[in-house]
Enzyme design. Structure first.
Site, PDB file in Angstrom:
ATOM      1  N   ASP A   1      -8.040  -5.017  -0.376  1.00 61.79           N
ATOM      2  CA  ASP A   1      -8.918  -4.409  -1.368  1.00 61.79           C
ATOM      3  C   ASP A   1     -10.298  -4.292  -0.728  1.00 61.79           C
ATOM      4  O   ASP A   1     -10.746  -5.209  -0.044  1.00 61.79           O
ATOM      5  CB  ASP A   1      -8.967  -5.269  -2.636  1.00 61.79           C
TER       6      ASP A   1
ATOM      7  N   THR B   1       0.838  -1.198   0.000  1.00 57.98           N
ATOM      8  CA  THR B   1       0.000   0.000   0.000  1.00 57.98           C
ATOM      9  C   THR B   1       0.872   1.247   0.000  1.00 57.98           C
ATOM     10  O   THR B   1       2.019   1.211   0.446  1.00 57.98           O
ATOM     11  CB  THR B   1      -0.928   0.024   1.231  1.00 57.98           C
TER      12      THR B   1
ATOM     13  N   LYS C   1     -15.148   4.789  14.281  1.00 55.21           N
ATOM     14  CA  LYS C   1     -15.252   4.028  13.029  1.00 55.21           C
ATOM     15  C   LYS C   1     -14.406   2.760  13.113  1.00 55.21           C
ATOM     16  O   LYS C   1     -14.845   1.676  12.708  1.00 55.21           O
ATOM     17  CB  LYS C   1     -14.817   4.904  11.841  1.00 55.21           C
TER      18      LYS C   1
ATOM     19  N   HIS D   1     -15.172  -2.437   8.489  1.00 56.95           N
ATOM     20  CA  HIS D   1     -14.770  -3.575   7.653  1.00 56.95           C
ATOM     21  C   HIS D   1     -13.255  -3.780   7.694  1.00 56.95           C
ATOM     22  O   HIS D   1     -12.764  -4.879   7.899  1.00 56.95           O
ATOM     23  CB  HIS D   1     -15.239  -3.287   6.220  1.00 56.95           C
ATOM     24  N   ARG D   2     -12.499  -2.682   7.471  1.00 57.17           N
ATOM     25  CA  ARG D   2     -11.046  -2.833   7.411  1.00 57.17           C
ATOM     26  C   ARG D   2     -10.495  -3.247   8.771  1.00 57.17           C
ATOM     27  O   ARG D   2      -9.662  -4.134   8.869  1.00 57.17           O
ATOM     28  CB  ARG D   2     -10.406  -1.527   6.945  1.00 57.17           C
TER      29      ARG D   2
ATOM     30  N   PHE E   1     -13.371   9.357   4.523  1.00 56.34           N
ATOM     31  CA  PHE E   1     -13.096   9.516   3.094  1.00 56.34           C
ATOM     32  C   PHE E   1     -14.070   8.653   2.310  1.00 56.34           C
ATOM     33  O   PHE E   1     -14.921   7.967   2.891  1.00 56.34           O
ATOM     34  CB  PHE E   1     -11.642   9.106   2.792  1.00 56.34           C
ATOM     35  N   GLY E   2     -13.929   8.686   0.991  1.00 55.63           N
ATOM     36  CA  GLY E   2     -14.719   7.803   0.116  1.00 55.63           C
ATOM     37  C   GLY E   2     -16.215   7.951   0.363  1.00 55.63           C
ATOM     38  O   GLY E   2     -16.764   9.053   0.378  1.00 55.63           O
TER      39      GLY E   2
ATOM     40  N   ASN F   1      -0.764   3.932   1.309  1.00 52.78           N
ATOM     41  CA  ASN F   1      -1.597   4.702   2.224  1.00 52.78           C
ATOM     42  C   ASN F   1      -0.987   4.672   3.633  1.00 52.78           C
ATOM     43  O   ASN F   1      -0.986   3.642   4.307  1.00 52.78           O
ATOM     44  CB  ASN F   1      -3.009   4.068   2.187  1.00 52.78           C
TER      45      ASN F   1
ATOM     46  N   LYS G   1      -3.262   3.504   6.624  1.00 57.64           N
ATOM     47  CA  LYS G   1      -3.467   2.051   6.731  1.00 57.64           C
ATOM     48  C   LYS G   1      -2.218   1.389   7.322  1.00 57.64           C
ATOM     49  O   LYS G   1      -2.305   0.468   8.129  1.00 57.64           O
ATOM     50  CB  LYS G   1      -3.729   1.437   5.352  1.00 57.64           C
TER      51      LYS G   1
END
Ligand code: IMP
Length: 213
Positions: A75, A14, A185, A190-191, A162-163, A16, A19
């Site tokens: 992903d 990544t 969050k 999910h992450r 974001f997103g 990012n 992350k």
């Protein structure tokens, strides 16, 4: 007899930094996790499959095969039931696919507009975020999935994240992800769920099951 201490290097495929930091804090000290930039890997890594899992493995395998270092990759996609699972693997560039819907708009704002328009009059707004982490550890493949169920809000709410965060309301609450601070969050995302599975797996590995590096 005390076992010698060997640190294993793992590349997280990544760029990012956020992350990367999240993972570094969660993995135990036997692993040294490095991002692509830290390893000087600057090329574009292909990601052209049609499922999250295939894409994640494609990225991890690319790095593992080219650089010979164990690697994992993630992903994520937003899957909306009324849109037959779209945007899914196309989440990052949804508004740019096909005939671009909002070419002049910043891409994630365009993505949100496209979703809200497509959902006008829909009977259900149920959706989920799904993250797949693919790990190639000394040649063996492992996948870890994290899912959070929720609904797509009627309008854009909140400034955080974001997103698609401003239109995703996770199950059991009223706030969108963008109305939560990062800690809130991260407790349910999910992450975070996929990362927890990955780190539980890595942290539970017996030293003897890993080759000495
Ligand atoms: P990636 O696989 O993490 O790069 O995510 C692909 C796309 O999914 C991103 O460009 C975002 O549009 C969306 N996405 C991923 N994770 C999140 C999230 O936590 N909140 C909102 N959108 C997200």
């Amino acid at each position: 007899m005390e076992r010698p201490f060997f640190m294993r290097e793992l590349i997280f495929a990544t760029n990012n930094d956020h992350k990367l930091l999240e993972i570094k804090q969660a993995v135990d000290t036997r692993f040294r996790v490095a991002g692509l930039k830290e390893k000087g890997i600057r090329e574009e890594i292909p990601e052209d499959h049609f499922t999250l899992e295939e894409n994640a493995f494609q990225k991890a395998a690319y790095v593992y095969e080219k650089y010979g270092i164990s690697c994992f990759s993630d992903d994520t996609g937003l899957e909306i039931d009324a849109l037959n699972g779209e945007p899914g693997v196309f989440s990052a560039r949804y508004s740019r696919i096909g005939t671009p819907t909002y070419p002049d708009m910043e891409v994630s704002k365009g993505n949100i507009r496209k979703v809200l328009e497509k959902l006008e009059g829909a009977e259900t707004r149920n959706a989920r975020f799904r993250t797949v982490i693919a790990l190639i550890l000394e040649g063996s493949r492992h996948a870890f999935e994290g899912v959070v169920e929720g609904v797509i809000s009627l309008d854009v709410r909140g400034e955080e994240g974001f997103g698609y965060d401003p239109i995703f309301i996770p199950e059991g609450g009223l706030k969108t992800f963008a109305e939560m601070d990062l800690a809130e969050k991260n407790r349910i995302s999910h992450r975070a769920r996929a990362i927890r599975k990955l780190t539980d797996f890595l942290n539970a590995l017996d030293d003897s099951s890993l080759q000495v590096k």
